[in-house]
Design an enzyme around this catalytic site. Structure first.
Site, PDB file in Angstrom:
ATOM      1  N   GLY A  21       0.803  -1.209   0.000  1.00  0.00           N
ATOM      2  CA  GLY A  21       0.000   0.000   0.000  1.00  0.00           C
ATOM      3  C   GLY A  21       0.843   1.269   0.000  1.00  0.00           C
ATOM      4  O   GLY A  21       0.549   2.221  -0.710  1.00  0.00           O
ATOM      5  N   ARG A  25       7.226   1.922   1.208  1.00  0.00           N
ATOM      6  CA  ARG A  25       7.563   0.504   1.377  1.00  0.00           C
ATOM      7  C   ARG A  25       7.940  -0.119   0.033  1.00  0.00           C
ATOM      8  O   ARG A  25       8.774  -1.021  -0.030  1.00  0.00           O
ATOM      9  CB  ARG A  25       6.402  -0.256   2.011  1.00  0.00           C
ATOM     10  CG  ARG A  25       6.767  -1.704   2.380  1.00  0.00           C
ATOM     11  CD  ARG A  25       5.730  -2.336   3.271  1.00  0.00           C
ATOM     12  NE  ARG A  25       5.661  -1.643   4.542  1.00  0.00           N
ATOM     13  CZ  ARG A  25       4.546  -1.473   5.248  1.00  0.00           C
ATOM     14  NH1 ARG A  25       3.401  -1.939   4.791  1.00  0.00           N
ATOM     15  NH2 ARG A  25       4.562  -0.845   6.397  1.00  0.00           N
ATOM     16  N   ARG A  44       2.182  11.267  -8.587  1.00  0.00           N
ATOM     17  CA  ARG A  44       1.569  11.345  -7.263  1.00  0.00           C
ATOM     18  C   ARG A  44       2.446  10.718  -6.172  1.00  0.00           C
ATOM     19  O   ARG A  44       1.947  10.306  -5.125  1.00  0.00           O
ATOM     20  CB  ARG A  44       0.182  10.693  -7.252  1.00  0.00           C
ATOM     21  CG  ARG A  44      -0.855  11.407  -8.098  1.00  0.00           C
ATOM     22  CD  ARG A  44      -2.161  10.638  -8.168  1.00  0.00           C
ATOM     23  NE  ARG A  44      -3.138  11.363  -8.952  1.00  0.00           N
ATOM     24  CZ  ARG A  44      -4.170  12.039  -8.454  1.00  0.00           C
ATOM     25  NH1 ARG A  44      -4.343  12.087  -7.133  1.00  0.00           N
ATOM     26  NH2 ARG A  44      -5.022  12.666  -9.233  1.00  0.00           N
ATOM     27  N   ARG A  88      -0.459  -8.512  -3.873  1.00  0.00           N
ATOM     28  CA  ARG A  88      -0.510  -7.496  -2.820  1.00  0.00           C
ATOM     29  C   ARG A  88       0.280  -7.994  -1.615  1.00  0.00           C
ATOM     30  O   ARG A  88       0.110  -9.136  -1.168  1.00  0.00           O
ATOM     31  CB  ARG A  88      -1.954  -7.210  -2.433  1.00  0.00           C
ATOM     32  CG  ARG A  88      -2.074  -6.449  -1.118  1.00  0.00           C
ATOM     33  CD  ARG A  88      -3.429  -5.831  -0.890  1.00  0.00           C
ATOM     34  NE  ARG A  88      -3.752  -5.765   0.533  1.00  0.00           N
ATOM     35  CZ  ARG A  88      -3.152  -4.969   1.418  1.00  0.00           C
ATOM     36  NH1 ARG A  88      -2.167  -4.180   1.044  1.00  0.00           N
ATOM     37  NH2 ARG A  88      -3.525  -4.979   2.688  1.00  0.00           N
ATOM     38  N   SER A  91      -0.283  -5.114   5.169  1.00  0.00           N
ATOM     39  CA  SER A  91      -0.587  -5.412   6.568  1.00  0.00           C
ATOM     40  C   SER A  91      -2.085  -5.649   6.712  1.00  0.00           C
ATOM     41  O   SER A  91      -2.890  -5.273   5.859  1.00  0.00           O
ATOM     42  CB  SER A  91      -0.145  -4.262   7.470  1.00  0.00           C
ATOM     43  OG  SER A  91      -0.790  -3.058   7.096  1.00  0.00           O
ATOM     44  N   ASP A 205      -1.796  -5.758  13.777  1.00  0.00           N
ATOM     45  CA  ASP A 205      -2.517  -5.468  15.014  1.00  0.00           C
ATOM     46  C   ASP A 205      -3.653  -6.462  15.192  1.00  0.00           C
ATOM     47  O   ASP A 205      -4.117  -7.071  14.211  1.00  0.00           O
ATOM     48  CB  ASP A 205      -3.062  -4.038  14.997  1.00  0.00           C
ATOM     49  CG  ASP A 205      -4.044  -3.810  13.858  1.00  0.00           C
ATOM     50  OD1 ASP A 205      -5.258  -3.817  14.112  1.00  0.00           O
ATOM     51  OD2 ASP A 205      -3.597  -3.639  12.707  1.00  0.00           O
ATOM     52  N   ARG A 218       7.601  -4.296  12.825  1.00  0.00           N
ATOM     53  CA  ARG A 218       6.957  -4.369  11.514  1.00  0.00           C
ATOM     54  C   ARG A 218       7.997  -4.579  10.416  1.00  0.00           C
ATOM     55  O   ARG A 218       7.794  -5.383   9.505  1.00  0.00           O
ATOM     56  CB  ARG A 218       6.182  -3.078  11.221  1.00  0.00           C
ATOM     57  CG  ARG A 218       4.913  -2.932  12.024  1.00  0.00           C
ATOM     58  CD  ARG A 218       4.126  -1.713  11.598  1.00  0.00           C
ATOM     59  NE  ARG A 218       2.968  -1.513  12.460  1.00  0.00           N
ATOM     60  CZ  ARG A 218       1.806  -1.059  12.021  1.00  0.00           C
ATOM     61  NH1 ARG A 218       1.636  -0.779  10.746  1.00  0.00           N
ATOM     62  NH2 ARG A 218       0.804  -0.896  12.858  1.00  0.00           N
TER      63      ARG A 218
END
Length: 244
Positions: A21, A25, A44, A88, A91, A205, A218
């Site tokens: 996402g 990353r 963008r 994909r 998280s 989480d 993470r």
């Protein structure tokens, strides 16, 4: 060749794109795991890169947050740049008692409260499922790396801040392995335009227990997920070559 959202040229993307996402990353993945990396998209600040993993060309590009965002990028990658496989890597939250923070989950299917697939599918319910072979090879790659995974249904939420407190318990009752915001849209786009897609997530989480990973944890755990994703691509290549 450029689209309103991607300024790459024809041939800049490999046939396989890993999609986190967060565009930062995507940069981390490219710089950490790939060789001969070059940036191919800057529109963008949704960074996209192409490099090689063990000699195999692979691209990585951010997809943003939510089904509308991932749907735009996935559609353009497939129809304008000839991408055949999209994985994909992101998280998710957990709701089940047997799914813990740091666990890796693989989305065999994706439920959703979004209406996009119903719109896409002429008002009917579309079963948003991952490509079986990509999913199997991800599970096999995890086993070879000694990383336990859980494979099952994800829930792709339209709202990050859901005002319905009962939702998490309902998802737990239905055995949802992870709550995220994109997989159902990705699977719908892949089905509509003839590509293959899968989703691998790290649990960051636990929604019902109130537990979460630190930023340092993470980074370490997501590295395991990335190795699974990259090795699954090589396994998928081998299987396709064998079946030819």
């Amino acid at each position: 060749m450029a689209t309103p959202h991607i300024n790459a040229e024809r041939g800049d993307f490999a046939d396989t794109v890993l999609m986190p996402g967060d565009p930062l990353r995507a940069r981390y993945i490219a710089e950490t795991f790939l060789e001969q990396v070059r940036e191919v998209n800057t529109v963008r600040n949704m960074s996209g890169f192409t490099g090689t993993y063990r000699g195999r060309p692979i691209s990585v590009m951010g997809h943003g947050m939510g089904i509308p965002s991932v749907s735009i990028y996935a559609k353009e990658l497939i129809t304008e740049y000839g991408v055949k496989r999209l994985i994909r890597v992101g998280s998710c939250g957990a709701v089940r008692d047997d799914v813990a923070v740091r666990d890796v989950v693989i989305g065999l299917g994706a439920c959703t409260d979004s209406g996009v697939n119903r719109t896409r599918f002429a008002g009917m319910d579309f079963a948003a499922t991952a490509d079986f072979d990509l999913t199997r090879h991800a599970a096999d790659a995890a086993a070879a790396l000694g990383v336990p995974v859980k494979v099952g249904n994800l829930f792709s939420a339209d709202l990050f801040y859901d005002p319905r407190p009962e939702t998490a318990e309902l998802l737990k009752r239905y055995g949802i392995v992870g709550v995220e915001m994109e997989a159902a849209g990705l699977y719908g786009v892949a089905a509509e335009f003839g590509a293959r897609a899968a989703t691998i997530c790290t649990v960051s989480d636990h929604i019902l227990k109130g537990e979460s990973l630190s930023s340092e944890a993470r980074a370490t755990t997501f590295d395991e997920m990335m190795k699974i994703a990259l090795d699954s691509v090589l396994r998928d290549d081998q299987a396709q070559e064998t079946n030819r």
